[in-house]
Write an enzyme that holds these catalytic residues in place. Structure first.
Site, PDB file in Angstrom:
ATOM      1  N   THR A   1      -1.521   5.857   1.649  1.00  0.00           N
ATOM      2  CA  THR A   1      -2.775   5.095   1.564  1.00  0.00           C
ATOM      3  C   THR A   1      -2.933   4.256   2.827  1.00  0.00           C
ATOM      4  O   THR A   1      -1.962   3.684   3.321  1.00  0.00           O
ATOM      5  CB  THR A   1      -2.779   4.184   0.327  1.00  0.00           C
ATOM      6  OG1 THR A   1      -2.664   4.984  -0.847  1.00  0.00           O
ATOM      7  CG2 THR A   1      -4.069   3.366   0.245  1.00  0.00           C
TER       8      THR A   1
ATOM      9  N   LEU B   1       0.870  -1.165   0.000  1.00  0.00           N
ATOM     10  CA  LEU B   1       0.000   0.000   0.000  1.00  0.00           C
ATOM     11  C   LEU B   1       0.912   1.221   0.000  1.00  0.00           C
ATOM     12  O   LEU B   1       1.931   1.243   0.702  1.00  0.00           O
ATOM     13  CB  LEU B   1      -0.893   0.033   1.249  1.00  0.00           C
ATOM     14  CG  LEU B   1      -2.161  -0.816   1.238  1.00  0.00           C
ATOM     15  CD1 LEU B   1      -2.915  -0.630   2.552  1.00  0.00           C
ATOM     16  CD2 LEU B   1      -3.066  -0.480   0.069  1.00  0.00           C
ATOM     17  N   ASP B   2       0.551   2.242  -0.771  1.00  0.00           N
ATOM     18  CA  ASP B   2       1.361   3.448  -0.824  1.00  0.00           C
ATOM     19  C   ASP B   2       1.523   4.065   0.560  1.00  0.00           C
ATOM     20  O   ASP B   2       0.689   3.870   1.452  1.00  0.00           O
ATOM     21  CB  ASP B   2       0.721   4.488  -1.754  1.00  0.00           C
ATOM     22  CG  ASP B   2       0.660   4.009  -3.191  1.00  0.00           C
ATOM     23  OD1 ASP B   2       1.505   3.188  -3.567  1.00  0.00           O
ATOM     24  OD2 ASP B   2      -0.236   4.463  -3.919  1.00  0.00           O
ATOM     25  N   TYR B   3       2.566   4.854   0.705  1.00  0.00           N
ATOM     26  CA  TYR B   3       2.876   5.539   1.962  1.00  0.00           C
ATOM     27  C   TYR B   3       1.666   6.313   2.490  1.00  0.00           C
ATOM     28  O   TYR B   3       1.366   6.267   3.688  1.00  0.00           O
ATOM     29  CB  TYR B   3       4.057   6.486   1.720  1.00  0.00           C
ATOM     30  CG  TYR B   3       4.469   7.325   2.900  1.00  0.00           C
ATOM     31  CD1 TYR B   3       5.202   6.773   3.938  1.00  0.00           C
ATOM     32  CD2 TYR B   3       4.145   8.688   2.954  1.00  0.00           C
ATOM     33  CE1 TYR B   3       5.603   7.554   5.024  1.00  0.00           C
ATOM     34  CE2 TYR B   3       4.536   9.466   4.028  1.00  0.00           C
ATOM     35  CZ  TYR B   3       5.263   8.900   5.057  1.00  0.00           C
ATOM     36  OH  TYR B   3       5.653   9.668   6.127  1.00  0.00           O
TER      37      TYR B   3
END
Length: 219
Positions: free
Chosen positions: A111, A107-109
């Site tokens: 998100t 998961l993105d930083y």
């Protein structure tokens, strides 16, 4: 030689040992970080079993005796990698189970939401390999209001980074004058894919949270 799990490809053995996902293990082999019985290995075709001495960065690895599966509600502001070049906080800082686990996918930083962690490489492989097409569901707050044209573009695939995304779904859940809340379902997992897809149809993502992976749902 030990019998144990029987002979298997080195990268699968590494995943069974909890060293990394199968895909990450392949990268480690190619980069020369793995040795078998004292000999450096860079080929993905070699097979090993529990009688072989497999080392990663000079440390021996062995099959995990117990498989661990964790569902984590990842906050924004954490990376979902084991190490980060900018020394940002990792999701591994949030768990302490006495076993070495690693994130399944990313998961993105910025998100939040459902992230799985495990030491079971086969489980991770089945969830992340594109051929299995596991649906992932997100709730996003967007700038502006989506319309039927945006929905159609998601269903047909959107060009980002020089490729066309697989068909996906976007559903309007709530709206006000300047923003809307949508549910987005994809089965790919490319870097910042949802943010790029939304921007491609003219809607900046304000916040993004993953709520489901396959039939695993948070809350």
């Amino acid at each position: 030689r030990g019998v144990g799990m029987g002979q298997m490809r080195l990268q699968k053995y590494m995943a069974a040992c909890g060293a990394a996902s199968r895909r990450k293990s392949e990268e480690m082999i190619v980069r020369g970080r793995v040795s078998v019985n004292g000999q450096p290995v860079t080929s993905l075709g070699i097979k090993v079993d529990t009688g072989d001495v497999v080392e990663v960065d000079g440390k021996r690895i062995r099959p995990e005796a117990e498989k661990i599966y964790l569902m984590l509600n990842k906050p924004a502001g954490y990376v979902s990698t084991v190490k980060d070049q900018f020394s940002r906080k990792s999701v591994l800082d949030l768990v302490d189970v006495g076993y070495r686990v690693y994130p399944v996918g990313r998961l993105d930083y910025d998100t939040s939401g459902l992230l799985l962690l495990t030491n079971d490489g086969d489980f991770a492989y089945k969830l992340t390999h594109p051929s299995h097409e596991i649906d992932k569901v997100y709730i996003a707050k967007l700038k502006g209001i989506i319309d039927s044209g945006d929905i159609e573009r998601f269903e047909k695939g959107i060009e980002i980074d020089g490729y066309i995304t697989a068909p996906s779904k976007i559903r309007l859940m709530k709206k006000d004058r300047e923003t809307c809340i949508v549910e987005i379902t994809i089965h790919e997992g490319r870097n910042r894919q949802i943010r790029k897809m939304c921007e491609a149809v003219g809607h900046r993502v304000i916040s993004l949270k993953r709520t489901a992976i396959g039939n695993l749902r948070w809350g």
